[in-house]
Design an enzyme around this catalytic site. Structure first.
Site, PDB file in Angstrom:
ATOM      1  N   GLU A  35      34.464  14.308   8.204  1.00 52.16           N
ATOM      2  CA  GLU A  35      33.844  13.344   6.853  1.00 52.16           C
ATOM      3  C   GLU A  35      34.914  12.295   7.074  1.00 52.16           C
ATOM      4  OE1 GLU A  35      29.068  13.386   5.888  1.00 52.16           O
ATOM      5  OE2 GLU A  35      30.711  13.820   3.912  1.00 52.16           O
ATOM      6  N   SER A  81      28.344   7.293   9.089  1.00 52.47           N
ATOM      7  CA  SER A  81      27.361   6.970   9.584  1.00 52.47           C
ATOM      8  C   SER A  81      26.573   7.753  11.369  1.00 52.47           C
ATOM      9  CB  SER A  81      27.924   5.442  10.090  1.00 52.47           C
ATOM     10  OG  SER A  81      28.503   5.159   9.006  1.00 52.47           O
ATOM     11  N   GLU A  98      32.476  11.546  -2.087  1.00 51.90           N
ATOM     12  CA  GLU A  98      32.220  10.951  -3.338  1.00 51.90           C
ATOM     13  C   GLU A  98      32.253  11.420  -4.695  1.00 51.90           C
ATOM     14  OE1 GLU A  98      28.646   9.570  -1.405  1.00 51.90           O
ATOM     15  OE2 GLU A  98      29.062   8.414  -0.179  1.00 51.90           O
ATOM     16  N   GLY A 142      28.797   5.871   5.037  1.00 52.13           N
ATOM     17  CA  GLY A 142      27.628   4.139   4.936  1.00 52.13           C
ATOM     18  C   GLY A 142      28.380   3.068   4.837  1.00 52.13           C
ATOM     19  N   GLY A 165      24.245  10.892   5.950  1.00 53.44           N
ATOM     20  CA  GLY A 165      23.596  10.915   5.072  1.00 53.44           C
ATOM     21  C   GLY A 165      22.343   9.216   5.355  1.00 53.44           C
ATOM     22  N   GLY A 166      21.845   7.698   5.828  1.00 50.50           N
ATOM     23  CA  GLY A 166      21.995   7.045   5.559  1.00 50.50           C
ATOM     24  C   GLY A 166      20.582   7.161   6.163  1.00 50.50           C
ATOM     25  N   ASN A 183      22.070  14.403   3.924  1.00 51.58           N
ATOM     26  CA  ASN A 183      22.374  14.672   2.317  1.00 51.58           C
ATOM     27  C   ASN A 183      21.709  13.258   1.955  1.00 51.58           C
ATOM     28  OD1 ASN A 183      23.709  14.867  -0.016  1.00 51.58           O
ATOM     29  ND2 ASN A 183      25.612  13.685   1.090  1.00 51.58           N
ATOM     30  N   TRP A 184      20.978  13.174   1.346  1.00 50.60           N
ATOM     31  CA  TRP A 184      19.935  12.259   0.579  1.00 50.60           C
ATOM     32  C   TRP A 184      20.954  11.617  -0.545  1.00 50.60           C
ATOM     33  CZ3 TRP A 184      14.442  14.656  -0.358  1.00 50.60           C
ATOM     34  CH2 TRP A 184      13.669  15.058   0.543  1.00 50.60           C
ATOM     35  N   LYS A 185      22.215  11.690  -1.062  1.00 51.79           N
ATOM     36  CA  LYS A 185      22.985  11.250  -2.515  1.00 51.79           C
ATOM     37  C   LYS A 185      21.531  11.316  -3.049  1.00 51.79           C
ATOM     38  CE  LYS A 185      26.088  10.062   1.840  1.00 51.79           C
ATOM     39  NZ  LYS A 185      26.874   9.062   1.489  1.00 51.79           N
ATOM     40  N   HIS A 222      32.546  16.403  -1.011  1.00 53.14           N
ATOM     41  CA  HIS A 222      32.279  14.909  -0.214  1.00 53.14           C
ATOM     42  C   HIS A 222      33.310  14.060  -0.898  1.00 53.14           C
ATOM     43  CE1 HIS A 222      30.128  11.693   0.147  1.00 53.14           C
ATOM     44  NE2 HIS A 222      28.955  12.857   1.889  1.00 53.14           N
TER      45      HIS A 222
HETATM   46  C1  PEP Z   1      28.148  11.146   4.057  1.00 51.01           C
HETATM   47  O1  PEP Z   1      27.792  10.770   2.778  1.00 51.01           O
HETATM   48  O2  PEP Z   1      27.672  12.751   4.159  1.00 51.01           O
HETATM   49  C2  PEP Z   1      27.436  10.946   4.891  1.00 51.01           C
HETATM   50  C3  PEP Z   1      28.231  11.047   6.279  1.00 51.01           C
HETATM   51  O3  PEP Z   1      26.676   9.452   4.778  1.00 51.01           O
HETATM   52  P1  PEP Z   1      26.698   8.118   5.726  1.00 51.01           P
HETATM   53  O4  PEP Z   1      26.065   8.949   7.449  1.00 51.01           O
HETATM   54  O5  PEP Z   1      25.082   7.464   5.546  1.00 51.01           O
HETATM   55  O6  PEP Z   1      27.414   7.344   6.691  1.00 51.01           O
END
Ligand code: PEP
Length: 263
Positions: A178, A222, A108, A184, A243-244, A13-15, A106
């Site tokens: 999640e 994470s 967010e 994040g 994500g990251g 997930n590049w956001k 999600h």
């Molecule tokens: C996400 O936003 O779906 C996520 C899991 O981010 P991160 O891996 O950066 O925690």
């Protein structure tokens, strides 16, 4: 074959990242890594979710990858079809552009964009009706976990969508657990805690649908190469929403490798 009978999924997930040139570079590096160190498509589904304006270019670039890597939309409109809805992209338009997957729910979107059950259910209903696969995200806040409500909150989020998912459509849903406090933040749920929640989600799904035992339940929060092997070893963790770490081709490849190796 060892490990779970469910083929894992690893989705990046590049956001709201990165700029076009960096996205091209990222995909190019990832394609090279897949050529150098193969990840069998039968052992792991792969996908990346770029920003909406990069869906087409990323999809085009991925056509020449050595194996399928799906292009996933980060969002879909709650309005179906076509029409006077400025700024919106409907499930039908995604399908028309050969985008077969979409993230819904999600944290967010739930928190920053105030997406409630009605909005999320409209999105899910439209996406499923258009033939998309929905990656439905659930997860509790830190305060909910600390007050012992995590399981109840997550199971409620699973039950919420039952109102709009028809019997056969459950096979087009992938769950991503999640925990919000792990997204994040660099904090990951311990493999034991994650597995415990995934087992509860599996139980909940199995009560709702006969597809429950075979549905993929991904972990997100994470995930990085350093913790992927331990998470992948848990029987009810069938992949990761990353994500990251998905913004680094080598890290994303290593995570995918960790899950593929369980097969
Ligand atoms: C996400 O936003 O779906 C996520 C899991 O981010 P991160 O891996 O950066 O925690």
């Amino acid at each position: 074959m060892s490990g779970s009978a469910i083929t894992p999924w690893v989705i990046g997930n590049w956001k709201m990242n990165p700029v076009q040139a960096e996205a091209q570079q990222l995909v190019s590096e990832f394609k090279t890594l897949l050529e150098q160190q193969a990840i069998d498509a039968a052992q792991c589904h792969l996908g990346v979710a770029p920003v909406a304006i990069a869906l087409g270019s990323v999809q085009e670039q991925l056509k020449t990858a050595v194996r399928p890597v799906y292009t996933v939309a980060q969002d879909v409109s709650r309005i179906a079809g076509l029409g006077a809805y400025t700024g919106e992209v409907s499930a039908e338009l995604l399908k028309d552009s050969q985008i077969g997957f979409v993230l819904v729910g999600h944290s967010e979107r739930r928190e920053i964009f105030a997406e409630n059950v009605q909005i999320l259910n409209a999105k899910i209903q439209n996406a499923l009706a258009a033939g998309l696969t929905v990656i439905y995200c659930v997860g509790e806040s830190l305060q909910q976990r600390e007050s012992g409500q995590a399981e109840q909150v997550v199971l409620q989020q699973i039950c919420d969508i039952a109102a709009v998912v028809e019997a056969e459509q459950w096979q087009n849903i992938v769950i991503a657990y999640e925990p919000i406090w792990a997204i994040g933040t660099g904090k990951t749920a311990s493999p034991e805690d994650a597995q415990a929640m995934h087992a509860k989600i599996r139980e909940g799904l199995t009560q709702l649908t006969s597809y429950g035992p075979q549905m993929a339940i991904l972990y997100g929060g994470s995930v990085k190469p350093e913790n992927a092997v331990e998470l992948a070893a848990c029987p009810d963790i069938n992949g990761a929403l990353v994500g990251g770490a998905s913004l680094n081709a080598a890290s994303f490849h290593q995570i995918a490798q960790a899950f593929a190796n369980t097969q």
